[in-house]
Motif scaffolding. Structure first.
Motif, mmCIF file in Angstrom:
data_model
loop_
_atom_site.group_PDB
_atom_site.id
_atom_site.type_symbol
_atom_site.label_atom_id
_atom_site.label_comp_id
_atom_site.label_asym_id
_atom_site.label_seq_id
_atom_site.Cartn_x
_atom_site.Cartn_y
_atom_site.Cartn_z
ATOM 1 N N UNK A 1 0.822 -1.214 0.000
ATOM 2 C CA UNK A 1 0.000 0.000 0.000
ATOM 3 C C UNK A 1 0.858 1.266 0.000
ATOM 4 N N UNK A 2 1.947 1.273 0.783
ATOM 5 C CA UNK A 2 2.749 2.506 0.889
ATOM 6 C C UNK A 2 4.006 2.478 0.014
ATOM 7 N N UNK A 3 4.371 1.337 -0.501
ATOM 8 C CA UNK A 3 5.496 1.271 -1.448
ATOM 9 C C UNK A 3 6.855 1.104 -0.809
ATOM 10 N N UNK A 4 6.949 1.168 0.525
ATOM 11 C CA UNK A 4 8.244 1.015 1.206
ATOM 12 C C UNK A 4 8.082 0.056 2.380
ATOM 13 N N UNK A 5 9.198 -0.525 2.822
ATOM 14 C CA UNK A 5 9.145 -1.351 4.033
ATOM 15 C C UNK A 5 9.012 -0.423 5.240
ATOM 16 N N UNK A 6 8.177 -0.774 6.229
ATOM 17 C CA UNK A 6 7.987 0.110 7.376
ATOM 18 C C UNK A 6 9.168 0.048 8.332
ATOM 19 N N UNK A 7 9.364 1.116 9.114
ATOM 20 C CA UNK A 7 10.308 1.077 10.241
ATOM 21 C C UNK A 7 9.635 0.281 11.364
ATOM 22 N N UNK A 8 10.388 0.030 12.440
ATOM 23 C CA UNK A 8 9.814 -0.704 13.582
ATOM 24 C C UNK A 8 8.561 0.000 14.089
ATOM 25 N N UNK A 9 8.661 1.351 14.262
ATOM 26 C CA UNK A 9 7.526 2.101 14.806
ATOM 27 C C UNK A 9 6.343 2.116 13.831
ATOM 28 N N UNK A 10 6.656 2.299 12.570
ATOM 29 C CA UNK A 10 5.568 2.325 11.567
ATOM 30 C C UNK A 10 4.835 0.991 11.532
ATOM 31 N N UNK A 11 5.603 -0.102 11.616
ATOM 32 C CA UNK A 11 4.955 -1.422 11.566
ATOM 33 C C UNK A 11 4.095 -1.640 12.815
ATOM 34 N N UNK A 12 4.640 -1.241 13.989
ATOM 35 C CA UNK A 12 3.876 -1.430 15.235
ATOM 36 C C UNK A 12 2.566 -0.640 15.162
ATOM 37 N N UNK A 13 2.647 0.601 14.671
ATOM 38 C CA UNK A 13 1.452 1.439 14.562
ATOM 39 C C UNK A 13 0.445 0.828 13.583
ATOM 40 N N UNK A 14 0.939 0.384 12.454
ATOM 41 C CA UNK A 14 0.114 -0.233 11.390
ATOM 42 C C UNK A 14 -0.621 -1.463 11.926
ATOM 43 N N UNK A 15 0.148 -2.342 12.594
ATOM 44 C CA UNK A 15 -0.460 -3.575 13.125
ATOM 45 C C UNK A 15 -1.501 -3.238 14.191
ATOM 46 N N UNK A 16 -1.156 -2.243 15.027
ATOM 47 C CA UNK A 16 -2.082 -1.875 16.101
ATOM 48 C C UNK A 16 -3.379 -1.317 15.513
ATOM 49 N N UNK A 17 -3.265 -0.457 14.490
ATOM 50 C CA UNK A 17 -4.463 0.133 13.884
ATOM 51 C C UNK A 17 -5.348 -0.958 13.247
ATOM 52 N N UNK A 18 -4.730 -1.886 12.574
ATOM 53 C CA UNK A 18 -5.531 -2.935 11.911
ATOM 54 C C UNK A 18 -6.191 -3.839 12.945
ATOM 55 N N UNK A 19 -5.400 -4.237 13.945
ATOM 56 C CA UNK A 19 -5.961 -5.152 14.946
ATOM 57 C C UNK A 19 -7.010 -4.464 15.824
ATOM 58 N N UNK A 20 -6.986 -3.118 15.869
ATOM 59 C CA UNK A 20 -8.021 -2.378 16.592
ATOM 60 C C UNK A 20 -9.335 -2.336 15.795
ATOM 61 N N UNK A 21 -9.280 -2.751 14.558
ATOM 62 C CA UNK A 21 -10.501 -2.695 13.723
ATOM 63 C C UNK A 21 -11.046 -4.081 13.402
ATOM 64 N N UNK A 22 -10.755 -5.042 14.255
ATOM 65 C CA UNK A 22 -11.191 -6.410 13.949
ATOM 66 C C UNK A 22 -12.660 -6.658 14.325
ATOM 67 N N UNK A 23 -13.172 -5.879 15.275
ATOM 68 C CA UNK A 23 -14.585 -6.072 15.653
ATOM 69 C C UNK A 23 -15.493 -5.549 14.547
ATOM 70 N N UNK A 24 -16.574 -6.276 14.284
ATOM 71 C CA UNK A 24 -17.507 -5.792 13.266
ATOM 72 C C UNK A 24 -18.774 -5.260 13.947
#
Ligand code: ACO
Length: 428
Positions: A94-117
């Motif tokens: 989606x973003x075209x680059x590999x994430x840094x440690x912080x970017x990946x942690x934020x990304x994973x947290x945002x996605x996993x926070x949206x698992x409830x429907x």
């Protein structure tokens, strides 16, 4: 005269045209000037199935079908499958680059926070018949999500787009797991975001109240790798459907429902289900030569073989074959594996397949793994859709931001009747 041009002579008129070549491509619209009469429509190209037509410029996925190369944003699929994770690959696409440690942690947290429907969506899922195909449920659920998130229509707002990306990637496994639980008449398990993406999905599928329940790490890893292998594949049928629908500025849920519907077909996402049916029909290694003869007589197709783009071994099939052995260490070996391996060996030595450059594709082994993991066959295309979701989203974002893109609207060659007068019913 520039070298980067194509000179066309129209033998009907003797007239010559010079058309620019960029990126090994001519613009189809440049052919429109080729006409016999001034009021002619002008020359078009005829390309059913778009076998030689580029519909976009893309920087996401590179495939060299003759060499069997697949790269996401320039990174080889083999390295990503070995060293990355599905959510990191989703970020990369989606973003075209590999994430840094912080970017990946934020990304994973945002996605996993949206698992409830939304509970309305849960209620909707409960209305399907007990034997509804989970892919039909998934397509309907994705479409229904657009009614719950109406701001998603603002497709030119990058913040709004990102929010839908979190939601879609977070919620799809939940919808898929609920569809599965519905099918087997079990209560739905609400997400546990501490278990990771694939781990949480397996938990929602399997958990039955055990006090010592643990996600099997080998199976979670295998699923994660399978998702990586399916994450994007440039302008395939479902991605083209996503882009085609989104070109009208429809919201991403409506566009993705169309993409998932395209994936439902047996020539695309339904192929691994068809492979299993075929292997069962063959029944034993002894019956393989007879089956190959039927393929050569064109009575049946060898499912899981052949690809529009790969005219060499599909690199994903190699990785999947390796994963199969890791999974079988945990589950029991799938008896269909022996038939598949022998079928592949015989086909790869047979001139019919060699001359047509037909090799195993990603789906030849994926169904065998999914079956060994306990997935019913009609869940296979759903698993494919979960893996492909970041690719659909990456292609959607690229399209929305691409100033060259227009609403998708191919031309036709009209061969039908013209100018008929309506005939009253009593005179027919
Ligand atoms: N079994 C037997 N013969 C085949 C197969 C096959 N699986 N695939 C292609 N051929 C033959 C065709 O009959 C044709 O032969 P001909 O030239 O003598 O007429 C030749 O190979 C070329 O085939 P096309 O149909 O033109 O190839 P196309 O690029 O249109 O099709 C497709 C690609 C649809 C994937 C095809 O190979 C197929 O049907 N495969 C089986 C289904 C499958 O595995 N699909 C999964 C694709 S991967 C994915 O979606 C993730």
């Amino acid at each position: 005269m520039s070298n980067n041009t194509l000179t066309i002579t129209d033998n009907r008129t003797g007239q010559t045209y010079e058309v620019p070549i960029n990126d090994e491509t001519i613009k189809a619209i440049d052919l429109r000037q080729v006409r016999v009469q001034a009021d002619d429509f002008g020359l078009m190209t005829y390309d059913p199935g778009f076998t030689n037509t580029a519909s976009c410029k893309s920087r996401i996925t590179y495939i060299d079908g003759d060499k069997g190369i697949l790269e996401y944003r320039g990174y080889p699929i083999e390295q990503l499958a070995e060293q990355s994770s599905f959510l990191e690959v989703a970020y990369l696409l989606i973003f075209g680059v590999l994430p840094t440690v912080d970017q990946l942690a934020h990304w994973e947290q945002r996605i996993m926070r949206h698992t409830y429907i939304h509970e309305n969506l849960t209620d909707l899922l409960k209305t399907f018949r007990y034997d509804a195909h989970p892919m039909g449920i998934l397509v309907s659920a994705i479409a229904a999500m657009s009614t719950l998130h109406p701001e998603a229509k603002q497709v030119h707002d990058s913040e709004v787009r990102l929010k839908q990306i979190y939601r879609i990637l977070g919620k799809l496994p939940t919808v898929a797991a609920f569809a599965y639980r519905h099918r087997i008449g079990r209560p739905y398990n609400y997400p546990d975001s501490t278990l990771g993406y694939a781990g949480n999905f397996l938990y929602m599928l399997d958990f039955m109240g055990q006090s010592n329940y643990q996600v099997n790490p080998v199976l979670a890893h295998a699923l994660d790798v399978l998702f990586i292998l399916h994450a994007d594949h440039e302008q395939n049928c479902s991605t083209s459907a996503m882009r085609g629908i989104a070109s009208s500025e429809a919201d991403p849920y409506s566009s993705m429902a169309g993409a998932a519907a395209a994936l439902y077909g047996p020539l695309h996402g339904g192929a691994n289900e068809a492979v299993l049916r075929m292997l069962r029909e063959i029944g034993s290694v002894a019956n393989i030569p007879g089956f190959i003869e039927r393929v050569k007589k064109r009575e049946v197709r060898l499912m899981g073989f052949g690809h529009r783009v790969y005219k060499n071994y599909d690199p994903r099939a190699r990785i999947i074959k390796k994963i199969a052995y890791e999974v079988f260490e945990v589950t029991q070996k799938n008896p269909l594996l022996d038939i598949a391996i022998e079928l592949e060996r015989i086909a790869l030595e047979d001139d019919y397949f060699i001359s047509r450059k037909l090799y195993p594709n990603v789906d030849f082994y994926s169904g065998i793994i999914y079956q060994a993991m306990g997935f019913p066959e009609d869940m296979f295309p759903v698993l494919f859709a979960l893996g492909r979701a970041p690719g659909w989203l990456a292609q959607w974002v690229e399209m929305v931001d691409d100033p060259d893109q227009k609403i998708s609207r191919p031309r036709q060659i009209y061969l039908g009747e013209r100018g008929r007068d309506y005939v009253a019913m009593e005179r027919r």
